[in-house]
Design a protein around this motif. Structure first.
Motif, PDB file in Angstrom:
ATOM      1  N   VAL A  30       0.842  -1.201   0.000  1.00 30.13           N
ATOM      2  CA  VAL A  30       0.000   0.000   0.000  1.00 30.13           C
ATOM      3  C   VAL A  30       0.878   1.253   0.000  1.00 30.13           C
ATOM      4  CG1 VAL A  30      -1.537   1.345   1.482  1.00 30.13           C
ATOM      5  CG2 VAL A  30      -2.054  -1.052   1.014  1.00 30.13           C
ATOM      6  N   GLN A  31       1.925   1.227   0.828  1.00 28.44           N
ATOM      7  CA  GLN A  31       2.844   2.390   0.893  1.00 28.44           C
ATOM      8  C   GLN A  31       3.531   2.611  -0.455  1.00 28.44           C
ATOM      9  OE1 GLN A  31       5.210   1.135   4.187  1.00 28.44           O
ATOM     10  NE2 GLN A  31       3.741   1.928   5.714  1.00 28.44           N
ATOM     11  N   LYS A  32       3.874   1.522  -1.100  1.00 31.08           N
ATOM     12  CA  LYS A  32       4.554   1.605  -2.397  1.00 31.08           C
ATOM     13  C   LYS A  32       3.619   2.225  -3.437  1.00 31.08           C
ATOM     14  CE  LYS A  32       6.636  -1.529  -5.661  1.00 31.08           C
ATOM     15  NZ  LYS A  32       6.681  -2.944  -6.013  1.00 31.08           N
ATOM     16  N   VAL A  33       2.361   1.783  -3.398  1.00 33.20           N
ATOM     17  CA  VAL A  33       1.364   2.294  -4.349  1.00 33.20           C
ATOM     18  C   VAL A  33       1.154   3.786  -4.118  1.00 33.20           C
ATOM     19  CG1 VAL A  33      -1.098   2.226  -4.901  1.00 33.20           C
ATOM     20  CG2 VAL A  33       0.200   0.096  -4.765  1.00 33.20           C
ATOM     21  N   GLN A  34       1.069   4.163  -2.865  1.00 28.65           N
ATOM     22  CA  GLN A  34       0.846   5.579  -2.542  1.00 28.65           C
ATOM     23  C   GLN A  34       2.032   6.426  -3.006  1.00 28.65           C
ATOM     24  OE1 GLN A  34       1.133   6.838   1.562  1.00 28.65           O
ATOM     25  NE2 GLN A  34      -0.668   8.164   1.304  1.00 28.65           N
ATOM     26  N   ALA A  35       3.247   5.951  -2.732  1.00 25.36           N
ATOM     27  CA  ALA A  35       4.447   6.714  -3.080  1.00 25.36           C
ATOM     28  C   ALA A  35       4.607   6.816  -4.594  1.00 25.36           C
ATOM     29  CB  ALA A  35       5.674   6.051  -2.462  1.00 25.36           C
ATOM     30  N   GLY A  36       4.300   5.763  -5.282  1.00 19.26           N
ATOM     31  CA  GLY A  36       4.546   5.750  -6.729  1.00 19.26           C
ATOM     32  C   GLY A  36       3.349   6.203  -7.555  1.00 19.26           C
ATOM     33  N   GLY A  37       2.227   6.331  -6.912  1.00 19.93           N
ATOM     34  CA  GLY A  37       1.020   6.706  -7.647  1.00 19.93           C
ATOM     35  C   GLY A  37       0.634   5.636  -8.663  1.00 19.93           C
ATOM     36  N   THR A  38       0.983   4.398  -8.339  1.00 24.95           N
ATOM     37  CA  THR A  38       0.757   3.310  -9.313  1.00 24.95           C
ATOM     38  C   THR A  38      -0.354   2.373  -8.827  1.00 24.95           C
ATOM     39  OG1 THR A  38       2.467   2.123  -8.161  1.00 24.95           O
ATOM     40  CG2 THR A  38       3.116   3.271 -10.178  1.00 24.95           C
ATOM     41  N   ALA A  39      -0.451   1.232  -9.459  1.00 25.20           N
ATOM     42  CA  ALA A  39      -1.416   0.210  -9.040  1.00 25.20           C
ATOM     43  C   ALA A  39      -0.648  -1.090  -8.774  1.00 25.20           C
ATOM     44  CB  ALA A  39      -2.450  -0.017 -10.127  1.00 25.20           C
ATOM     45  N   GLU A  40      -1.220  -1.929  -7.942  1.00 28.16           N
ATOM     46  CA  GLU A  40      -0.520  -3.164  -7.551  1.00 28.16           C
ATOM     47  C   GLU A  40      -1.558  -4.231  -7.221  1.00 28.16           C
ATOM     48  OE1 GLU A  40       3.564  -4.424  -5.904  1.00 28.16           O
ATOM     49  OE2 GLU A  40       2.998  -2.590  -6.919  1.00 28.16           O
ATOM     50  N   GLU A  41      -1.160  -5.480  -7.378  1.00 23.04           N
ATOM     51  CA  GLU A  41      -2.046  -6.590  -7.006  1.00 23.04           C
ATOM     52  C   GLU A  41      -1.301  -7.542  -6.085  1.00 23.04           C
ATOM     53  OE1 GLU A  41      -5.139  -7.288 -10.704  1.00 23.04           O
ATOM     54  OE2 GLU A  41      -3.475  -8.674 -10.415  1.00 23.04           O
ATOM     55  N   GLN A  42      -2.000  -8.045  -5.093  1.00 17.81           N
ATOM     56  CA  GLN A  42      -1.339  -8.959  -4.168  1.00 17.81           C
ATOM     57  C   GLN A  42      -2.362  -9.916  -3.572  1.00 17.81           C
ATOM     58  OE1 GLN A  42       1.749  -7.142  -1.828  1.00 17.81           O
ATOM     59  NE2 GLN A  42       1.074  -8.285  -0.030  1.00 17.81           N
ATOM     60  N   ALA A  43      -1.934 -11.166  -3.369  1.00 13.39           N
ATOM     61  CA  ALA A  43      -2.858 -12.137  -2.759  1.00 13.39           C
ATOM     62  C   ALA A  43      -2.818 -11.986  -1.242  1.00 13.39           C
ATOM     63  CB  ALA A  43      -2.463 -13.558  -3.155  1.00 13.39           C
ATOM     64  N   LEU A  44      -3.996 -12.174  -0.619  1.00 10.58           N
ATOM     65  CA  LEU A  44      -4.077 -12.058   0.835  1.00 10.58           C
ATOM     66  C   LEU A  44      -4.720 -13.329   1.375  1.00 10.58           C
ATOM     67  CD1 LEU A  44      -3.993 -10.194   3.443  1.00 10.58           C
ATOM     68  CD2 LEU A  44      -6.374  -9.674   2.920  1.00 10.58           C
ATOM     69  N   HIS A  45      -4.017 -14.008   2.288  1.00 11.09           N
ATOM     70  CA  HIS A  45      -4.569 -15.216   2.913  1.00 11.09           C
ATOM     71  C   HIS A  45      -5.129 -14.828   4.270  1.00 11.09           C
ATOM     72  CE1 HIS A  45      -2.725 -18.170   0.080  1.00 11.09           C
ATOM     73  NE2 HIS A  45      -2.009 -17.083  -0.192  1.00 11.09           N
TER      74      HIS A  45
END
Lengths: 382, 121
Positions: A81-96
């Motif tokens: 989430v921090q990376k997305v906020q800093a880069g203004g990008t989008a990201e996908e991740q699996a959550l168990h």
């Protein structure tokens, strides 16, 4: 002028109503949607979420303004989430999740509120069933591959058995053919009838030999022959097999030495089959040119160890992998070797007992067979 | 006249081949294993070797052929085997072999191979 103001005012009111309606529609949509959506503000605290997300993480609106980790304690997700906020990008991740479900979390920087830095919008899609299906399909694939491997091994051992059996049967067939030809020629030449009788006897002998080979192979191939029948004493079996090999040991002048563990617990075994295995191992050592055969038993945890080693020449390098192939002549240095079912049968008997057997032949000479058999779970502790 | 050494560990086959070639008029000796073969060859000096490949515990037909060719490089070699011939051919690539036969082999076939050797050399 006032007319203009009135019309501007009407227009404004119309637009406010339209906006209010759109806002209602949006709120309605967010409330009704089954998609779990989470809005984080620029400080990455919880700004809003859809009811589906509330249900998913069992949270009420009391968590508003609290940090993300208060509802999802997942350091990987937090750093994404921090990376997305800093880069203004989008990201996908699996959550168990703790209850075993799997979500695909899509994160996108969201500057709708116009704040800086931007907030982050997270949508959670339940992919548990998809992942389970994928896992099941991978397991099926692994099973298929394992089955294919077993099939290939079966075919390969079948090929080895067929080749060995062909050799064993070709030998008497060869003698039968040659003697039959010789018999025909003798008839034509009208030789001494006594010679013809000898030839015919040789043919009968070899035909009988061929028959006994095929019977042995059928016996060998039977599936349920050597499974354990009851508890027995491995040391006693080893000592009993001495009688069966005594005359052979005398003929070849070979000494048999024992080092048996007296406290070895009884184990599940097939008495006559294991006796046969011991005899075959001794027979192999003797026929391979050994002068001493050592038999050793020991206990290692929940297993009985049983080794048969000899001081004969070592097995020719590269042949070790074929030791248990049916009818394969595993050559030992100096040319010795035996082509029969002896060691294949040992392998078969040990496998039927749920045990393992391996073979070593060090450069300095000799061959050692190491057998491991499982002790019953209720054996007294060592 | 060619002198044939038969090496075969199967007694009944050995007897049949030996009798047959003797009746064909050749000088024939036989041996049941590799050690005996080398010993017999020492006094008999064969010009043709007909040997089984697998000869039990004291060496195989390839060992015998190599050993005998050291004394007589002109020795003609015929191999007979109960196993597939591929493995045998691979193992004696550097050894001149006149003919390979897979068991069961007919005496007539063996006889033509021997006649061929007799005619050509």
């Amino acid at each position: 002028m006032s007319k203009d103001l009135e019309s501007i005012n009407r227009e404004l009111q119309r637009q406010v109503e339209a906006l209010t309606q759109a806002n209602h529609a949006l709120n309605h949509l967010l409330k009704r949607t089954r998609t779990a959506v989470l809005f984080l503000d620029s400080r990455l605290n919880i700004q809003d979420f859809t009811p589906a997300l509330g249900e998913l993480f069992q949270v009420t609106r009391a968590v508003l303004s609290r940090p993300l980790r208060d509802i999802i304690a997942d350091p990987d997700l937090e750093s994404a989430v921090q990376k997305v906020q800093a880069g203004g990008t989008a990201e996908e991740q699996a959550l168990h999740t703790a209850d075993g479900r799997i979500y695909m979390v899509r994160m996108v920087a969201d500057d709708a509120a116009g704040g800086s830095p931007a907030g982050v919008l997270l949508t959670f899609t339940d992919i548990t069933r998809f992942m389970q299906a994928q896992e099941a399909s991978q397991q099926r694939l692994a099973l298929t591959k394992a089955e294919e491997k077993r099939q290939a091994e079966r075919l390969s051992s079948l090929g080895a058995l067929a080749a060995g059996m062909a050799h064993e049967i070709n030998n008497p067939l060869n003698a039968i053919l040659m003697n039959a030809e010789l018999g025909l020629m003798s008839l034509e030449k009208k030789v001494d009838p006594e010679r013809l009788v000898q030839i015919l006897h040789r043919i009968v002998d070899d035909a009988k030999r061929g028959g006994s080979i095929t019977r042995n192979v059928v016996q060998f191939a039977r599936a349920d022959n050597y499974v354990p029948q009851g508890l027995g004493d491995l040391n006693e079996i080893i000592l009993a097999s001495r009688k069966l090999v005594a005359s052979m040991l005398q003929r070849y002048d070979v000494k048999l030495n024992f080092q048996l563990e007296p406290e070895l617990p009884k184990l599940k075994l097939h008495q006559t089959a294991l006796e046969q295995a011991v005899v075959n191992l001794i027979n192999y050592a003797v026929k391979s040119g050994a002068s001493q055969v050592n038999i050793h038993t020991a206990r290692a945890g929940d297993q009985a160890l049983f080794t048969v080693s000899d001081d004969g020449p070592r097995i020719v390098p590269g042949e070790l992998g074929h030791v248990f192939d049916p009818f394969y002549t595993t050559r030992r240095e100096g040319g010795g070797g035996a082509a029969d079912l002896g060691l294949s049968l040992v392998h078969r008997i040990i496998s039927d007992h749920g045990g393992t057997i391996d073979v070593e032949s060090p450069a300095e000479g000799g061959v050692q067979f190491r057998i491991k058999l499982c002790l019953p779970a209720d054996s007294p502790h060592a | 006249m060619h002198k044939i050494l038969i090496v075969e560990d199967e007694k009944n086959a050995r007897t049949a081949i030996t009798t047959f070639f003797k009746e064909c008029g050749y000088a024939v000796e036989s041996a049941a294993n590799a050690v005996e073969a080398v010993a017999v060859a020492g006094r008999f000096a064969p010009t043709i070797l007909i040997s089984d490949w697998m000869l039990g515990e004291q060496g195989d037909g390839i060992n015998v052929a190599r050993r005998l060719r050291q004394f007589n490089p002109q020795l003609a070699v015929i191999f007979v085997s109960g196993y597939s011939l591929d493995r045998l051919r691979q193992q004696c690539r550097d050894l001149p072999v006149t003919a390979f036969f897979e068991k069961p082999v007919s005496l007539i076939e063996l006889s033509s191979a021997v006649s061929h050797i007799a005619e050509t050399g």
